[in-house]
Scaffold this motif. Structure first.
Motif: not given
Lengths: 396, 444
Positions: B397-414
């Motif tokens: 991984w490069t820092v450039e690549e890391i800056c170009n991706i999404e980070y997802i937090l999904q609420n899978t609970g109730t």
């Protein structure tokens, strides 16, 4: 890796067709290392803070944060100093070593006996600091009381050279008055000492002044008065030699913004406190909003004062500064020109707090009540004698 | 208030004393003849003709340094006083008796005084100029200010004289004359605080003293050492945060030779690395997000949060460009390469659950699952060992690549979930590494 280096690949394997090199160095030529910072605590008090007779609550080797302590350190440790000294002769004994700085270069400046008494000699080469107990001006010889190491050629500098120019009673009192204030700054550009001290004094709301041959620090604050002025001289026509006016209307403001907590890396102030008649930062009391409102009503003006504070990072200190600014600049105070005889008035000096009891000149609500600071004392050297004082009412 | 050396008498008995402190010795003048330990000559000043006033320097009641006090002192000519009877020929340039920058003390006594110890000294002034006419010498005096024309701090990088503080034998042009700082106050911010955007770090400036050893000096004097930090911090504009660079404890210096932190030892072993960490807190809402406003994640209040409703997701990406040349190379394919750090809490009294993953333009990584309780907790997910759907999957991984991706937090609970903080953490970045050989990754 320097730009001229190259990489040579050598392989006999037919299967080696594509070689990837994924490698980046940080540029060690300097660009990658601009803007580097450190988390540190700054300068410590030198032993001058503990000399006999002082009444402050600080000790040597403690961190200097009190703005008055910083003022004293700037003066003693940076201004009253001589640098680039080189030991030309040395004598080491158990209780009384001496070091001479009498070469053709890198020598001490003064040839006056005792000139450097109570200064601190810092031997950079040997990493020690010693108090000077005696100075022989003829040989440019500094005596230090304790056994120590050292040899010809050691590199040194000396601080606290004109130590008798500091009025320690004044500095200790001012330190106590500003004991809750905390300043911080990192000085990486040369600045004239006058400009630096001027700015520190402004941001800590103290006055630095010279009385006779000593520097004093006087907080611009009410305190203990030393006397009451009640006998101005009288002119031949019967008029009192006393004039009363008000502080300048241009110094009245109805809205205040102070920016502090300067971030070097972003070149901006991170925090702000503000106050006007309608709104204020959450830590600002409603009484200060009322003062802003009263200023607008009483003086029929709207005027904003915005100040950037370079040495204040602490929230409590910033609030102290704002509070004092608002108290002082939402109402006019009295300025008094007062001429008194020498016999009863020569004892007063600049920086003293007094009351004035002259009901024919001072408004009743302030007569013998308000505190005034003597900000100026002119002395005409003529027969008959008089002392001309200028006093300013202290509101904070 | 002054302590008077003599009880003041009526004003018609006042005598002012002026002590000129010349190289040839002190000369005592006065407004009226009087003999104390020395004879004080009153005739020389001729005060029946001249009316001098000491104009005091006024205190600035807004805070500051008071301006200089001034006065002129006029000495009559053609008198019997041997110090002045040759008039201007008594002084430089006719003699070696200089007047400029010599002191004049002003004091007060009353008639009947017999000793110098009865003088109350009022002012000390310096002669800054003098001129003369047919019948007088006029000295111009001011109270002198020791702070003018003194530039501080004193030490600058130089190659002229070895003072054991600022001397270097070789340096690049831009280093020459760079001031070695003085520092006052508290600039200590624990580096862990950099994970939290509501904590504003406060650091002291440094200068790069040695580009090979990477020695950074922050003071020419010893500093208070009640902290164990051996870190340096380089500001990365794209991250709006500091790259934390770790130095060896033994490479700190804090003495009369100066205070500094050094990243490189003098001899570095093969493979030895200068490492650093970076918390990237400046994030923006990204395309996959169901949350319209994430400003509560970016402000300086640690009690603020955003809410992820049941079945919805927060998606963020780095708001800024960061380059490998700024930070260094990421540690290849290790857990610490980059991580998602977040603080979460269930919005109700019941637990909920959350999935986290990264998303590239090729697809998603495998999700990590978390139970979110009603206690606010900090979670860290290591993404660095994964290359699922990574561009150039065989390369680190490069820092450039890391800056170009999404980070997802999904609420899978109730239950809805509060998110207080989201940070992308890069650990063990290889800022600089010593090589005697170069490792090559070969792709067939």
């Amino acid at each position: 890796m320097a730009q001229k280096d190259f990489i040579k690949f050598k392989s006999t394997a037919d299967s080696l067709k594509n070689a990837y090199l994924r490698y980046n160095f940080s540029d060690i030529q300097g660009n990658a290392f601009n803007g580097v910072y450190a988390d540190v605590k700054g300068r410590m008090y030198e032993p001058w803070i503990d000399i006999s007779g002082r009444t402050n609550s600080y000790n040597a080797d403690e961190l200097i944060e009190n703005p008055v302590g910083i003022i004293e350190s700037v003066i003693r440790d940076m201004v009253f100093a001589e640098y680039n000294l080189e030991v030309s002769a040395v004598f080491i004994a158990l209780n009384n070593s001496y070091f001479e700085f009498n070469g053709s270069t890198h020598a001490l400046l003064s040839t006056k006996d005792d000139y450097y008494n109570n200064a601190y000699l810092i031997n950079v080469t040997r990493n020690w600091s010693r108090k000077v107990t005696d100075y022989d001006g003829t040989n440019k010889r500094l005596y230090v009381p304790t056994a120590t190491t050292g040899t010809v050629g050691d590199k040194c500098y000396i601080i606290n050279t004109q130590n008798d120019m500091i009025n320690t009673i004044s500095f200790d009192s001012a330190m106590s008055n500003r004991s809750t204030w905390k300043f911080a700054f990192s000085l990486d550009q040369q600045i004239e000492a006058y400009s630096l001290l001027q700015q520190i004094a402004f941001e800590s709301r103290v006055a630095i002044h010279k009385n006779y041959n000593q520097y004093r620090v006087t907080p611009i604050s009410t305190g203990t008065t030393v006397g009451t002025l009640s006998q101005p001289l009288i002119e031949r026509n019967g008029n009192l030699m006393m004039e009363v006016s008000l502080t300048d209307i241009d110094e009245i403001f109805t809205e205040y913004v102070i920016n502090y907590n300067f971030l070097f890396h972003e070149n901006k102030y991170a925090k702000t406190l503000y106050c006007n008649k309608d709104e204020a930062s959450s830590t600002v009391s409603s009484a200060l909003k009322t003062r802003c409102k009263n200023a607008e009503v009483n003086y029929r003006l709207q005027r904003k004062l915005e100040i950037n504070l370079d040495f204040i990072y602490d929230d409590t200190t910033a609030l102290e500064f704002l509070t004092r600014m608002i108290i002082n600049h939402t109402q006019q105070g009295l300025i008094v020109g007062y001429v008194g005889d020498i016999k009863n008035h020569i004892k007063y000096e600049k920086g003293d707090l007094v009351k004035i009891n002259v009901p024919s000149r001072i408004p009743a609500s302030k007569n013998n009540v308000s505190q005034f600071m003597i900000v100026k004392q002119d002395l005409p050297f003529k027969r008959g004698g008089e002392v001309i004082l200028k006093l300013v009412e202290i509101l904070e | 208030m002054r302590t008077m050396a003599m009880t003041p008498l009526d004003d018609n008995k006042v005598i002012y004393i002026f002590k000129l402190q010349l190289d040839s010795g002190d000369i005592y003048l006065s407004t009226k003849d009087i003999t104390l330990n020395n004879f004080c000559d009153g005739k020389v000043l001729e005060f029946t003709q001249y009316n001098e006033t000491f104009q005091d320097g006024e205190i600035d009641y807004n805070g500051g340094i008071s301006i200089l006090g001034t006065m002129n002192l006029i000495i009559a000519g053609g008198v019997s006083n041997s110090n002045f009877n040759s008039w201007f020929n008594e002084f430089y340039p006719n003699t070696s008796i200089y007047l400029i920058n010599r002191y004049v003390s002003v004091g007060i006594v009353w008639e009947g005084a017999t000793l110098n110890s009865q003088i109350t000294w009022l002012h000390e002034l310096k002669i800054i100029d003098y001129n003369y006419a047919d019948n007088y010498i006029e000295l111009s005096l001011d109270t002198n200010n020791e702070f003018i024309n003194v530039n501080i701090p004193y030490f600058k990088i130089q190659d002229v004289y070895d003072d054991n503080i600022s001397y270097k034998t070789k340096f690049y042009t831009d280093e020459n004359n760079q001031v070695i700082p003085a520092v006052y106050g508290n600039f200590y911010s624990p580096f862990n605080n950099l994970a939290y955007p509501w904590l504003i770090p406060l650091f002291a400036k440094t200068i790069l003293f040695d580009k090979v050893l990477l020695e950074f000096v922050y003071a020419y004097h010893p500093c208070y050492s009640d902290q164990s930090s051996n870190y340096l911090f380089k500001y990365i504009a794209g991250a709006k945060n500091f790259l934390i660079m770790k130095a060896d404890e033994t490479l700190k210096k804090n003495s009369y030779k100066g205070a500094s932190i050094q990243l490189n030892p003098i001899t570095r072993s093969f493979g030895e690395v200068i490492e650093g960490d970076l918390y990237i807190n400046n994030i923006i809402n990204s395309d996959s997000s169901n949350i319209s406003d994430i400003s509560n994640l970016l402000n300086t209040d640690d009690d603020d949060y955003i809410l992820i409703p049941v079945g919805q997701q927060l998606a963020v990406k780095v708001d800024g460009a960061i380059s490998t040349s700024e930070t260094g190379m990421l540690s290849p394919m290790s857990a610490s390469t980059f991580k998602l750090l977040f603080q979460a809490q269930s919005d109700t009294n019941s637990n909920s659950s959350l999935n986290t993953l990264y998303r590239t333009d090729r697809g998603d990584d495998t999700a990590s699952s978390h139970t979110i309780s009603l206690i606010k907790s900090t979670f860290t997910d290591n993404f660095g060992t994964s290359n699922t759907n990574k561009p150039n999957a065989s390369l680190p991984w490069t820092v450039e690549e890391i800056c170009n991706i999404e980070y997802i937090l999904q609420n899978t609970g109730t239950q809805a979930i509060r998110i207080y903080l989201v940070s992308i953490v890069l650990s063990d970045i290889h800022i600089q590494q010593k090589f005697s050989n170069i490792n090559v990754t070969v792709k067939r």
